[in-house]
Design a protein around this motif. Structure first.
Motif: not given
Length: 376
Positions: A330-334, A337-340, A311-314
C-alpha cells in the motif's frame, strides 16, 4: 489496392502471412534458439529488425519491385549495427535465412485455402529472391566495411580484447592469455549501465586485478578472475553477474549477466545480482512465446477487469514483490492496505489464480507483469 491478372489473391496471401500475430514472436524465438551469436541480442532488437525487414519485403512484393534506396539504407545500417555488436556476418545471414524459411513455410500452409496455386507461389518466391539478393549484397558490404574499420585504435586495446573474450571459443582463450587473466578457476562477467554509478562500479571491480573492463555495445562490461567485491551493495548501483566459466563460454556468461541486470532493474533491486539469484525471473521473462500463451489464456480476465485492470495488476505485483505485506504494498502504491487486499482478491476471483500459493504466485507475477508491459 487493385492489381491486374489475379495479383489481388497473391497480395491477400502476403498480407495474411504478415498479419499473423503468432509469426513474429515465433520467428524471433526460433532465431534466438538456433543462431547462437544472435541469441545474445535483446529480444526487442531482433524483433524490431525482423519486423522492419518483413514490412519492407511485403511492400516490395505487393508493388512487384526491387528494393528502394531507403530499404537498402536500412539494411546497411543493420549490417553496421551487427558488425559493431560483434555478430559475424554468417550469423546475421543465418538469422535472416531462418526467418525466411519460417515465413515461406507459413505462406505454403495458407496458400491452398487462399486459392493460390503452387505456380503462383513460386512466381512470388522468385520475385522475393531477387529482392533479397540485392538486400543481402548491401548487408554484407556494410558489415565487412565496418568490421574492417574496427581494428583497435591507440588506447582502445582493452575494448578490443574484451570483444574477443566475449565472442567465446578459441579466440577467447587467446584473448584471456593476452590480457593476463588466469583462467584455472574460471572467469566472471559483470555488466552495468554506463553512467555515474558505473564509475563507482568500475573502481570497485578494479580493486582486485587482473580485470578487463570497457564499454561494449552500450554496457559497461568487466571480466574478472575472481568474484567481485560486495562493496556495490548499499550504493544504489546495480550490476549483473555470472560465472565462473572457462573463456570459451564467456559469450553465454555475458548473456546471463545481462539477463541478471535486466531482471534486477525490472524488480527494483540494487547491488551485485548474480544470475542464480534471479534465475526464475529470467526463465519466465525470456520466454516470449509462453508469455503470449499466457496473455491469450487470460485475455477474458483482463477484459472482465475493465478500467481497473492496470490498477489490479499493479496491486498484485506490489503485493507479491513486498512478500505479501499489504502495508508495504500500500505504501508503495500510495493506497490503503485494504485497497491492496481488495484488488488482489479481485484478481484471484477473475483469473482463478491463487496468488497466495507458490506456483500461483509465479503465474500471477508473470501474468501481471506481461499485462502491464503490453498496456504501455
Amino acid at each position: 489496392m487493385t492489381h491486374p491478372d489475379g495479383w489481388t489473391t497473391m497480395v491477400d496471401l502476403i498480407e495474411r502471412v504478415v498479419g499473423d500475430d503468432e509469426l513474429l514472436p515465433s520467428v524471433v524465438a526460433g532465431v534466438r534458439t538456433t543462431v547462437r551469436e544472435v541469441s545474445a541480442l535483446p529480444t526487442s532488437d531482433i524483433a524490431g529488425h525482423t519486423r522492419a525487414l518483413l514490412v519492407a519485403a511485403t511492400r516490395a512484393l505487393v508493388a512487384r519491385r526491387g528494393p528502394t534506396e531507403a530499404e537498402l539504407s536500412f539494411v546497411a545500417d543493420l549490417g553496421v549495427a551487427r558488425a559493431r555488436q560483434g555478430v559475424p556476418i554468417e550469423s546475421v545471414l543465418g538469422a535472416i535465412h531462418f526467418a525466411e524459411r519460417a515465413i515461406w513455410a507459413r505462406a505454403r500452409e495458407l496458400a491452398r485455402d487462399q486459392g493460390v496455386s503452387a505456380e503462383q507461389l513460386l512466381d512470388v518466391r522468385d520475385l522475393y529472391d531477387d529482392w533479397a539478393e540485392a538486400v543481402r549484397a548491401r548487408l554484407i558490404s556494410a558489415h565487412r566495411a565496418t568490421t574492417a574499420s574496427t581494428d583497435p585504435l591507440p588506447g582502445h586495446r582493452d575494448t578490443a580484447l574484451l570483444r574477443r573474450l566475449l565472442q567465446g571459443g578459441s579466440a577467447a582463450t587467446l584473448a584471456a592469455a593476452e590480457a593476463g587473466l588466469p583462467v584455472a578457476d574460471g572467469l566472471w562477467v559483470l555488466v552495468a549501465r554506463p553512467g555515474e554509478t558505473a564509475a563507482g562500479i568500475e573502481r570497485a571491480v578494479r580493486e582486485h586485478p587482473p580485470v578487463l573492463c570497457a564499454t561494449v555495445d552500450d554496457l559497461m562490461v568487466a571480466v574478472l578472475s575472481r568474484a567481485p567485491s560486495a562493496r556495490l551493495k548499499g550504493t544504489g548501483a546495480v550490476a549483473g553477474l555470472a560465472g565462473p566459466a572457462e573463456p570459451e563460454k564467456l559469450a553465454r556468461v555475458q548473456r546471463l549477466a545481462t539477463a541478471a541486470l535486466t531482471a534486477a532493474e525490472s524488480t527494483g533491486r540494487t547491488g551485485l545480482i548474480h544470475i542464480a539469484e534471479v534465475a526464475w525471473l529470467v526463465a519466465l521473462t525470456e520466454r516470449a512465446d509462453l508469455a503470449t500463451v499466457l496473455l491469450d489464456r487470460y485475455a477474458p480476465a483482463w477484459a472482465a477487469l475493465g478500467p481497473a485492470a492496470e490498477s489490479v495488476a499493479h496491486a498484485v505485483l506490489a503485493w507479491l514483490e513486498s512478500d505479501r505485506d499489504v502495508d508495504l504494498a500500500g505504501a508503495r502504491l500510495f493506497v490503503h492496505p485494504n485497497t491492496v487486499r481488495n484488488r488482489v482478491r479481485r484478481f484471484a476471483t477473475v483469473t482463478g489464480i491463487d496468488p497466495a500459493g507458490t506456483f500461483g504466485a509465479m503465474t500471477a507475477w508473470w501474468l501481471c507483469r506481461t499485462w502491464l508491459r503490453d498496456a504501455t
